[in-house]
Structure formats: structure tokens, C-alpha cells
Design a protein around this motif. Structure first.
Motif, PDB file in Angstrom:
ATOM      1  N   ALA A   1       1.081  -1.760   0.643  1.00  0.00           N
ATOM      2  CA  ALA A   1      -0.034   0.260   0.083  1.00  0.00           C
ATOM      3  C   ALA A   1       0.953   1.598   0.074  1.00  0.00           C
ATOM      4  O   ALA A   1       0.598   1.999  -0.488  1.00  0.00           O
ATOM      5  N   ALA A   2       2.041   0.968   0.896  1.00  0.00           N
ATOM      6  CA  ALA A   2       2.966   2.571   1.010  1.00  0.00           C
ATOM      7  C   ALA A   2       3.396   2.850  -0.444  1.00  0.00           C
ATOM      8  O   ALA A   2       3.843   3.930  -0.604  1.00  0.00           O
ATOM      9  N   ALA A   3       4.214   1.609  -1.491  1.00  0.00           N
ATOM     10  CA  ALA A   3       4.715   1.252  -2.560  1.00  0.00           C
ATOM     11  C   ALA A   3       3.724   1.952  -3.493  1.00  0.00           C
ATOM     12  O   ALA A   3       4.157   2.949  -3.972  1.00  0.00           O
ATOM     13  N   GLY A   4       2.664   1.493  -2.831  1.00  0.00           N
ATOM     14  CA  GLY A   4       1.350   2.026  -4.315  1.00  0.00           C
ATOM     15  C   GLY A   4       1.180   4.072  -4.246  1.00  0.00           C
ATOM     16  O   GLY A   4       1.474   5.132  -4.733  1.00  0.00           O
ATOM     17  N   ARG A   5       1.100   4.128  -3.005  1.00  0.00           N
ATOM     18  CA  ARG A   5       0.756   5.333  -2.697  1.00  0.00           C
ATOM     19  C   ARG A   5       2.198   6.374  -2.899  1.00  0.00           C
ATOM     20  O   ARG A   5       1.836   7.492  -3.741  1.00  0.00           O
ATOM     21  N   SER A   6       3.200   5.865  -2.692  1.00  0.00           N
ATOM     22  CA  SER A   6       4.158   6.425  -3.455  1.00  0.00           C
ATOM     23  C   SER A   6       4.747   6.655  -4.874  1.00  0.00           C
ATOM     24  O   SER A   6       4.598   7.827  -5.153  1.00  0.00           O
ATOM     25  N   ILE A   7       4.591   5.546  -5.090  1.00  0.00           N
ATOM     26  CA  ILE A   7       3.903   5.894  -7.322  1.00  0.00           C
ATOM     27  C   ILE A   7       2.985   6.992  -7.154  1.00  0.00           C
ATOM     28  O   ILE A   7       3.946   8.181  -8.169  1.00  0.00           O
ATOM     29  N   TRP A   8       2.112   6.895  -7.169  1.00  0.00           N
ATOM     30  CA  TRP A   8       1.073   7.808  -6.766  1.00  0.00           C
ATOM     31  C   TRP A   8       1.311   9.604  -6.982  1.00  0.00           C
ATOM     32  O   TRP A   8       1.227   9.815  -7.834  1.00  0.00           O
ATOM     33  N   ILE A   9       2.063   9.200  -5.773  1.00  0.00           N
ATOM     34  CA  ILE A   9       1.993  10.592  -5.079  1.00  0.00           C
ATOM     35  C   ILE A   9       3.423  11.392  -6.403  1.00  0.00           C
ATOM     36  O   ILE A   9       2.846  12.362  -6.542  1.00  0.00           O
ATOM     37  N   ALA A  10       4.275  10.322  -6.128  1.00  0.00           N
ATOM     38  CA  ALA A  10       5.119  11.032  -7.165  1.00  0.00           C
ATOM     39  C   ALA A  10       4.949  11.289  -8.647  1.00  0.00           C
ATOM     40  O   ALA A  10       5.315  12.126  -9.473  1.00  0.00           O
ATOM     41  N   VAL A  11       3.877  10.293  -9.149  1.00  0.00           N
ATOM     42  CA  VAL A  11       2.935  10.657 -10.480  1.00  0.00           C
ATOM     43  C   VAL A  11       2.359  12.169 -10.477  1.00  0.00           C
ATOM     44  O   VAL A  11       2.760  12.629 -11.301  1.00  0.00           O
ATOM     45  N   VAL A  12       1.568  12.066  -9.533  1.00  0.00           N
ATOM     46  CA  VAL A  12       1.233  13.228  -9.203  1.00  0.00           C
ATOM     47  C   VAL A  12       2.348  14.971  -9.208  1.00  0.00           C
ATOM     48  O   VAL A  12       1.849  15.626  -9.994  1.00  0.00           O
ATOM     49  N   VAL A  13       3.601  14.542  -8.737  1.00  0.00           N
ATOM     50  CA  VAL A  13       3.971  15.481  -8.095  1.00  0.00           C
ATOM     51  C   VAL A  13       4.884  15.420  -9.774  1.00  0.00           C
ATOM     52  O   VAL A  13       5.217  17.064  -9.650  1.00  0.00           O
ATOM     53  N   THR A  14       5.395  15.092 -10.307  1.00  0.00           N
ATOM     54  CA  THR A  14       5.538  15.005 -11.955  1.00  0.00           C
ATOM     55  C   THR A  14       4.979  15.356 -12.775  1.00  0.00           C
ATOM     56  O   THR A  14       5.636  16.814 -13.207  1.00  0.00           O
ATOM     57  N   VAL A  15       3.419  15.426 -13.561  1.00  0.00           N
ATOM     58  CA  VAL A  15       2.903  16.518 -13.675  1.00  0.00           C
ATOM     59  C   VAL A  15       2.812  17.624 -13.636  1.00  0.00           C
ATOM     60  O   VAL A  15       2.661  18.315 -14.051  1.00  0.00           O
ATOM     61  N   LEU A  16       2.581  17.967 -11.304  1.00  0.00           N
ATOM     62  CA  LEU A  16       2.194  19.209 -11.971  1.00  0.00           C
ATOM     63  C   LEU A  16       3.447  19.873 -11.543  1.00  0.00           C
ATOM     64  O   LEU A  16       3.951  21.433 -12.318  1.00  0.00           O
ATOM     65  N   ALA A  17       5.123  19.724 -11.391  1.00  0.00           N
ATOM     66  CA  ALA A  17       5.788  20.420 -10.814  1.00  0.00           C
ATOM     67  C   ALA A  17       6.635  20.043 -12.123  1.00  0.00           C
ATOM     68  O   ALA A  17       6.759  21.493 -13.362  1.00  0.00           O
ATOM     69  N   THR A  18       6.243  19.437 -13.723  1.00  0.00           N
ATOM     70  CA  THR A  18       6.947  19.549 -15.358  1.00  0.00           C
ATOM     71  C   THR A  18       6.475  20.614 -15.308  1.00  0.00           C
ATOM     72  O   THR A  18       6.839  21.352 -16.238  1.00  0.00           O
ATOM     73  N   THR A  19       4.535  20.573 -15.345  1.00  0.00           N
ATOM     74  CA  THR A  19       4.163  21.650 -15.639  1.00  0.00           C
ATOM     75  C   THR A  19       4.451  22.727 -15.852  1.00  0.00           C
ATOM     76  O   THR A  19       4.903  24.081 -16.296  1.00  0.00           O
ATOM     77  N   LEU A  20       4.038  23.240 -14.140  1.00  0.00           N
ATOM     78  CA  LEU A  20       4.657  24.583 -13.509  1.00  0.00           C
ATOM     79  C   LEU A  20       5.979  25.353 -14.155  1.00  0.00           C
ATOM     80  O   LEU A  20       6.417  25.847 -14.420  1.00  0.00           O
ATOM     81  N   GLY A  21       6.773  23.982 -14.348  1.00  0.00           N
ATOM     82  CA  GLY A  21       8.206  24.640 -13.923  1.00  0.00           C
ATOM     83  C   GLY A  21       9.009  24.904 -15.787  1.00  0.00           C
ATOM     84  O   GLY A  21       9.276  25.467 -15.362  1.00  0.00           O
ATOM     85  N   THR A  22       8.009  24.200 -16.705  1.00  0.00           N
ATOM     86  CA  THR A  22       8.748  24.058 -17.779  1.00  0.00           C
ATOM     87  C   THR A  22       7.432  25.839 -18.133  1.00  0.00           C
ATOM     88  O   THR A  22       8.458  26.895 -19.065  1.00  0.00           O
ATOM     89  N   ALA A  23       6.401  26.315 -18.149  1.00  0.00           N
ATOM     90  CA  ALA A  23       6.226  27.229 -18.215  1.00  0.00           C
ATOM     91  C   ALA A  23       6.703  28.362 -17.541  1.00  0.00           C
ATOM     92  O   ALA A  23       7.105  29.828 -18.365  1.00  0.00           O
ATOM     93  N   ALA A  24       7.165  28.202 -16.199  1.00  0.00           N
ATOM     94  CA  ALA A  24       8.643  29.301 -15.717  1.00  0.00           C
ATOM     95  C   ALA A  24       9.159  29.233 -16.312  1.00  0.00           C
ATOM     96  O   ALA A  24       9.935  30.921 -16.447  1.00  0.00           O
TER      97      ALA A  24
END
Lengths: 287, 261
Positions: free
Chosen positions: B61-84
Motif C-alpha cells: 500500500a505504501a509503495a502504491g501511494r509513493s508511486i501515485w504521489i510521485a506521478v502527480v508531483v511529476t505532472v504538476l512540477a513539470t508543467t509549472l516548471g516548464t511554464a516558468a
């Protein structure tokens, strides 16, 4: 450019930039301000508890001496880890930058900095397995040496230093390598053909030119080591009480958040002072 | 001493450093395949710990949570970071240097300080502990890395290409989508992989922000180690190290890692 175009331009830039910086404000800059505020409170202001402004948390640091001693202990740990990393790492960076050539260099360089991007907690855990009494290191040493030695480094300051050096060594190798690579080989050739000895070339030419890279690496190691708490906990056991672990305790065990905030803030002041002192060198290393 | 002898000595030294860096990881991996629960030698092969891992609900369960958190973080950080990054590349305005300098505190300040400060603030404004808090924190930590990596790629981008597209009648958005983004795509992918790694490997900030019983994988590993460790932890740790090193090898393909190619 005309004023209207410049204005439009600025609006577009603002639209692209504001999400990222708004995020950083909410997640980093406001929290740091909140922590400053908290450090002057007598009590956590939730659940309708009574609280008032006080400087007691800072007085606790300056008057009891316990926390100051621990901060000093953490600073010493930072110095030792940084020194060991520089002494071990610089020659390694030199070999990579000036001895190994071509594709082999690329591959080796990647191998050296790869662990740096892998999970630091897991790497510390791996040392716990290696260092424990009757563990792998103990066995290996006893297999090589003819006499019997009891080697149990686990839960000692040495274990903490080994683990931290392992965690942060790639930093100084990376920054020294970049600085060394920028040194033109013909400069070294020239010095050699003019009859300079190896030692002279090292001390008068290579080290001064690579100094910004070395210092940048040293700062990058020193700062996180002073604030480390997981490594001393896992590898130091009962001896592993440092400034960072005391801050951790305030937040997860004792729940004295205002004191923890004050201790964190004092650490932040120390860190910022170090970064400010090193910033001219860091700027030079970045270009 | 001859130069060749010194060169050999240097290579041997490099080998020693690599041994120091990788030996403990390999020992850990070996122990995850060792039958003994107490890491006893001699080594006897067994896949038992991986079997147990597969049946350990908490770790999975923890592994699954870590992976989906990382996916959400990747999408958000990459979008905001690229725009900036694009804005910082295209536009000149007063205060630009300050904005660039502001990227360094999240990287340079020890995570212990950032993490505890986030905990205080998120409690103060009512977000509290939990997965949303972890995601907000991780994105902030990953953003500067994305901006640095994407900006580095943009530095090699020729502005004339954008101007040419504009003069041929493309709108600003079309230019961004059809010219700029394809060119910097390797930088965006590398930035995204860094963001994923920052989140997936993050321990300190997750530790302070996640809810007990609802934690990410590194936090679970830390609490398990402190209770007394088992080869199951070795097994999951070995998998984590393999995943994060694989990711970085992938990122290295998309970015110059300081090497001269």
C-alpha cells in the motif's frame, strides 16, 4: 519596443511565472515565515489553548547550554564529514577529469554520481547491515587478518561519519570534476615544459583553479550534514543525539513545536550565514 | 614514479571509490536473497523475502501511494516548471534575477527545516498532515530542479526559430506548442524524471507531513528499521534502489550530466 507590447509581454510572463512562484510561496516561503512566528509563542495555538508571545524558546537555547552543545556537536560532525569527503573525493574527481579519457570517462562519471540520485535512506540502511557486529565487514576483516578482531562499528560516531560520507561524497566529486574539466590541459603542459615539479603544478596551478568547485562541493555537503537526523538515528543508536534529532523530537515525540521552531530557526540562521559567506565562491563555481 | 604508473594508481583509486559507493548496496541486495532472517553467513539463496513482500499489504500500500504521489508531483512540477522556464527565457523584466535566486532556498535549506516549517504552516491553515500536504511539499522541492534542467536545455534553443514561426503567422501559443516545446522536450523529460525521483526518494519532508498509518514507502521503511529490521525491508529497499537508479540512467540519456559529449 513600444510600451503596449512591453506591457503585454509582462502580462504573459506573469501568467507563466505566477503558478510556479505562487506554489513556492505557499509551500516554502510562507511556512518559513510561519515558523519564525511560531518560535515566539509559548504554546501551540490550536485547540483553543492559551498562548502568548515569549522569547523563552530562544532563551532555552542560549541559557541551558544543552542545545548549543548539540549544535556545536552537529557543526563538528559537518566539518569532519566535509573534510573526509573533500580529501577522498578530490583525487577521484582529478582522475576522472584528467586521467580517464573518452567513453570510459562518461560511463565512470555516471557511475560515481548515480548513487547520489538514489534513495539516501536505503543507502544508510545498507550500511547498518554492513557495519553491525558479526556482520559482513566483521566477517571480511576476520577472513583477511590472521588474528581475531571484534569489529563492531555499528552505533558509533564512526558509523555515522561513514554513512554520511557515503551519502554526500558524490557532491564534491561532481563539483570538483566540473571545475577540473574547465582547466585547459595546455596550461598544465606549459607549466611542465617550463620545468615545474608535479607538486608545484598541483599546489600553484590546479588547486587554486579548482578551489571554487571544491568549496562549492564542501558547502553542499556541510549544510545538509549539520541538519541531518535520520543518519545519526539509524547508525548512531543511543549515541546518535545531534541537533537535528532534537529538532525531530520536538515535532514527532515531545510535541513542543514552538521550541522546535526556534531551534530550526537558529539552524536556518547558521545555514544562511554559511551560504552567504560562500556565495561569491558559489557564484563563480556556477558559471 | 613514471606517469603511466601514476595513471594506473589513479584508476585503481577510482575503482576503490566505486567499491566504497556500491559495496554496501550490493551487500544489501545479496542479503535480501539470503535465507537467514538474521543476516547469518554463509549465504544460502532464498526468494522467501520477496514472496513475503508480495504478501505484505502494508508495504505494498505504501509503495502504491509513493508511486501515485510521485506521478502527480511529476505532472504538476513539470508543467509549472516548464511554464516558468519559458517565461524566464523569453522575457526580460525587473526582478528577474531575484526570481531566479528564489529557486535556491528550497534546494539549499536542509529538508529538516523546510519539512518542519511546512508542518507548522499546513496545520495553521487547516491542511494538516496527509497526502495533499505531502504532494504540496514535494512539488515545491521538485520545481527548482525542473526549472534548472529545462532552462539549461532552453539555453541551447535558437530564438530565431520562434521569430520565424511568428513571422509566418503562428500565434504565440502555436509557436510554443509546435516549435519551442518539441525542441526542449528532452529537457522536459529529464526534468520530469528528476521530479519523480525527488518525490519517490523523499524521506524527510514526507516524514513530517504524512499521517501515521498512511505513509509513503521511505517513511514506512524508516519506522520499520527503528523497530528492528527484517530481510523484507532489504527486499523492498533493493527494488527501490534499482528503480531510482534506472530512472536516473534514463534521465542521463536526455540531459548532459556535466560530461562532454
Amino acid at each position: 519596443m513600444a510600451g503596449t507590447i512591453a506591457g503585454q509581454d509582462r502580462r504573459k510572463a506573469f501568467m507563466l511565472l505566477s503558478p510556479a512562484y505562487l506554489w513556492l510561496t505557499v509551500a516554502v516561503f510562507l511556512p518559513l515565515s510561519a515558523m519564525a512566528y511560531f518560535s515566539f509563542l509559548s504554546e501551540v495555538p490550536f485547540d483553543g489553548r492559551d498562548w502568548h508571545f515569549t522569547i523563552a524558546n530562544y532563551r532555552a537555547f542560549f541559557e541551558t547550554g544543552t542545545y548549543a552543545t548539540l549544535l556545536w556537536k552537529s557543526l563538528k560532525l559537518g566539518l569532519v564529514v566535509t573534510a573526509v569527503s573533500v580529501v577522498i573525493g578530490f583525487p577521484c574527481a582529478y582522475v576522472l577529469a584528467k586521467v580517464v579519457k573518452g567513453r570510459a570517462r562518461e560511463a565512470l562519471f555516471l557511475l560515481v554520481i548515480l548513487p547520489f540520485w538514489s534513495n539516501s535512506l536505503v543507502r544508510i540502511f545498507s550500511w547498518a547491515i554492513v557495519l553491525r557486529g558479526n556482520g559482513v565487514l566483521d566477517r571480511a576483516v576476520n577472513a583477511v587478518l590472521p588474528w581475531d578482531v571484534k569489529l563492531n562499528l555499528m552505533f558509533s560516531p564512526t558509523a555515522i561519519v561513514i554513512g554520511l560520507v557515503h551519502s554526500y561524497l558524490p557532491y564534491v566529486i561532481l563539483t570538483s570534476y566540473l571545475a577540473l574539466q574547465a582547466i585547459d590541459d595546455s596550461l598544465i603542459e606549459a607549466a611542465r615544459s617550463l620545468g615545474a615539479k608535479r607538486r608545484t603544478i598541483l599546489w600553484r596551478l590546479i588547486l587554486p583553479l579548482a578551489a571554487p568547485g571544491i568549496i562549492a562541493g564542501a558547502v553542499l555537503i556541510f549544510v545538509p550534514v549539520v541538519g541531518s537526523f535520520m543518519e545519526p538515528r539509524l547508525l548512531g543508536g543511543r549515541l546518535g543525539t545531534y541537533y537535528g534529532t532534537v529538532i525531530e523530537d520536538q515535532f514527532v515525540a515531545v510535541f513542543n513545536w514552538p521550541l522546535g521552531a526556534a531551534l530550526s530557526f537558529i539552524l536556518l540562521a547558521v545555514v544562511l550565514a554559511i551560504l552567504a559567506a560562500a556565495s561569491p565562491v558559489l557564484k563563480r563555481a556556477a558559471t | 614514479m613514471s606517469n603511466r604508473f601514476l595513471a594506473h594508481l589513479g584508476r585503481a583509486y577510482l575503482g576503490l571509490i566505486l567499491f566504497f559507493l556500491y559495496a554496501p548496496i550490493l551487500v544489501m541486495a545479496a542479503m535480501s536473497l539470503n535465507a537467514s532472517e538474521f543476516y547469518q553467513l554463509p549465504f544460502k539463496f532464498s526468494g522467501e523475502w520477496y514472496d513475503r513482500l508480495w504478501n505484505n499489504r502494508e508495504i505494498l500500500a505504501a509503495a502504491g501511494r509513493s508511486i501515485w504521489i510521485a506521478v502527480v508531483v511529476t505532472v504538476l512540477a513539470t508543467t509549472l516548471g516548464t511554464a516558468a522556464s519559458i517565461a524566464l527565457y523569453r522575457h526580460d523584466f525587473p526582478g528577474k534575477r531575484i526570481l531566479q535566486a528564489l529557486l535556491f532556498p528550497p534546494i539549499a535549506i536542509p529538508w529538516l527545516i523546510t519539512g518542519t516549517a511546512m508542518l507548522i504552516f499546513f496545520f495553521g491553515i487547516g491542511i494538516g498532515r496527509g497526502t495533499p500536504a505531502v504532494i504540496i511539499g514535494h512539488v515545491a522541492l521538485a520545481l527548482p530542479y525542473v526549472i534548472v534542467v529545462v532552462s539549461a536545455r532552453l539555453a541551447s534553443f535558437d530564438r530565431v526559430l520562434e521569430e520565424a514561426a511568428r513571422s509566418l503567422g503562428a500565434s504565440a501559443w502555436q509557436v510554443t506548442r509546435a516549435v519551442t516545446v518539441p525542441w526542449i522536450l528532452p529537457g522536459i523529460i529529464a526534468g520530469g524524471l528528476f521530479a519523480f525521483a525527488v518525490s519517490f526518494d523523499q524521506f524527510v519532508v514526507s516524514y513530517f507531513l504524512s499521517e501515521p498509518g498512511d505513509t509513503t514507502l521511505p517513511v514506512l521503511i524508516y519506522t520499520s528499521i527503528r523497530k528492528g529490521f527484517t530481510p523484507e525491508i532489504n527486499a523492498i529497499s533493493t527494488i527501490i534502489i534499482a528503480v531510482s537508479m534506472g530512472l536516473m540512467l534514463l534521465a542521463a540519456r536526455f540531459t548532459k550530466f556535466g560530461g562532454d559529449r
